[in-house]
Write an enzyme that holds these catalytic residues in place. Structure first.
Site, PDB file in Angstrom:
ATOM      1  N   LYS A 190       1.887  -8.335  -9.976  1.00  0.00           N
ATOM      2  CA  LYS A 190       1.633  -6.853  -9.352  1.00  0.00           C
ATOM      3  C   LYS A 190       2.559  -6.347  -8.599  1.00  0.00           C
ATOM      4  O   LYS A 190       3.199  -5.259  -8.426  1.00  0.00           O
ATOM      5  CB  LYS A 190       0.298  -6.533  -8.988  1.00  0.00           C
ATOM      6  CG  LYS A 190      -0.757  -6.491 -10.525  1.00  0.00           C
ATOM      7  CD  LYS A 190      -2.103  -6.616  -9.961  1.00  0.00           C
ATOM      8  CE  LYS A 190      -3.024  -6.658 -11.239  1.00  0.00           C
ATOM      9  NZ  LYS A 190      -4.378  -6.624 -10.949  1.00  0.00           N
ATOM     10  N   GLN A 236      -8.590  -6.911  -5.991  1.00  0.00           N
ATOM     11  CA  GLN A 236      -8.496  -7.956  -7.092  1.00  0.00           C
ATOM     12  C   GLN A 236      -9.701  -8.595  -7.474  1.00  0.00           C
ATOM     13  O   GLN A 236     -10.607  -8.890  -6.624  1.00  0.00           O
ATOM     14  CB  GLN A 236      -7.651  -8.919  -7.005  1.00  0.00           C
ATOM     15  CG  GLN A 236      -7.225  -9.908  -7.973  1.00  0.00           C
ATOM     16  CD  GLN A 236      -6.575  -9.355  -9.183  1.00  0.00           C
ATOM     17  OE1 GLN A 236      -5.810  -8.395  -9.022  1.00  0.00           O
ATOM     18  NE2 GLN A 236      -6.995  -9.619 -10.174  1.00  0.00           N
ATOM     19  N   ASP A 264      -7.230   1.240 -10.424  1.00  0.00           N
ATOM     20  CA  ASP A 264      -7.679   0.513 -11.557  1.00  0.00           C
ATOM     21  C   ASP A 264      -8.647   1.468 -12.359  1.00  0.00           C
ATOM     22  O   ASP A 264      -8.878   0.959 -13.527  1.00  0.00           O
ATOM     23  CB  ASP A 264      -8.481  -0.737 -10.874  1.00  0.00           C
ATOM     24  CG  ASP A 264      -7.723  -1.998 -10.840  1.00  0.00           C
ATOM     25  OD1 ASP A 264      -6.883  -2.210 -11.677  1.00  0.00           O
ATOM     26  OD2 ASP A 264      -8.219  -2.861 -10.231  1.00  0.00           O
TER      27      ASP A 264
END
Ligand code: NAP
Length: 285
Positions: A52, A96, A119
């Site tokens: 990422k 994460q 997200d």
């Protein structure tokens, strides 16, 4: 033989778009920035974060990495998120997953301000997904929709069967396909006669997490097959949920693993970060 969707090439196209938008923001004096938070030492998570951050570098998005130890408490993580939430120069916050077991994942996801939730997992953004007008859509499902669009597959009127009902893939991709006028069937571990369901699919989306779970006899001739799975086979080689070698002989379009959905997830995260930055700039105007 099926057409194999080149997820890497399409992801590159999305990242190029994001890079142009990042540049336009910089021209306005805004440096699009994402904060990525890693708790603990999950090796797969470390690889995901590295990918990422690399994509951020390629796209011209500033990324800031925050690491907490495996033993970190929920309170410590919430305090960090609270600090990042208050920073005007941080537009996206990504925690994460998975988190260590002492931390309540939902409490953490709820603590991220919805406008910084790149997200798309905050309940407010999930609600927007259901009711329409969802600027921050979960990355993997958004990536799947873009793959279909780029391949010229129109879901309208098609029967889409989704294998899996997770919050990050199965449920949101089902809603997006419904929004595109597909008729959607969601299957899961309690579904009876699974193969009879999957054989009805014009578009089959597999997000089960089991290597080569979808065999050729489960697929209708000419179907479009999207493989979300990221698994290791008996030789520790990366593979999807679909028996690619056999299924590709039967379907019309298929995504490979690796090189299909995976790169799109990261590319859509770049898009979401730009969207979040734009929304926050607009809000301040
Ligand atoms: P998950 O949370 O473990 O969900 C798996 C789903 O599959 C569950 O809904 C489960 O049903 C269903 N399932 C399990 N066994 C089944 C069976 N025998 N028959 C029918 N359904 C069954 O997984 P996830 O997070 O959605 O991820 C799925 C896969 O996609 C994993 O391989 C993951 O690594 C991969 N993934 C890839 C990306 C990417 O960027 N490419 C992103 C996210 C995930 P129940 O709900 O009944 O348990």
């Amino acid at each position: 033989m099926a057409e194999i969707i080149d997820g890497k090439a399409i992801a590159q196209k999305v990242k190029t778009e994001a890079a142009q938008e990042a540049e336009a923001l910089r021209q306005q004096g805004v440096e699009p920035t994402i904060a990525v938070v890693l708790v603990g030492d999950n090796q797969a998570s470390k690889v995901y974060i590295r990918n990422k951050m690399l994509a951020c570098e390629q796209t011209g998005i500033r990324s800031l990495k925050y690491e907490l130890p495996q033993s970190a408490s929920q309170q410590e993580l919430l305090e960090l998120i609270n600090i990042l939430a208050g920073k005007k120069d941080v537009h996206g916050i990504l925690v994460q997953l998975p988190l260590p077991q002492q931390i309540d994942e939902q409490a953490v996801l709820r603590s991220i301000p919805p406008q910084k939730d790149v997200d798309g997992f905050h309940p407010q953004n999930v609600g927007c997904l259901l009711t329409g007008g969802h600027p921050l859509t979960p990355c993997t499902p958004a990536g799947i929709l873009r793959l279909l669009e780029e391949t010229g597959v129109n879901p309208a009127g098609k029967h889409c069967v989704v294998l899996g009902r997770s919050n990050i893939v199965g449920k949101p991709v089902s809603i997006l396909m419904l929004e595109k006028d597909a008729t959607v069937t969601i299957c899961h571990s309690k579904t009876k006669n699974l193969a009879s369901m999957t054989r009805q699919a014009d578009i089959l989306i597999a997000a089960v997490g089991k290597p080569k779970f979808v065999t050729a006899d489960m697929v209708k001739e000419g179907a479009v097959v999207i493989d979300v799975g990221m698994n290791r086979d008996e030789n520790n080689k990366l593979c999807g949920d679909v028996d690619f070698a056999r299924v590709q002989e039967k379907c019309s379009v298929i995504t490979p693993v690796p090189g299909g959905v995976g790169p799109m997830t990261v590319a859509m995260l770049m898009k979401n970060t730009i969207t979040a930055a734009k929304m926050q700039v607009k809000h301040r105007e």
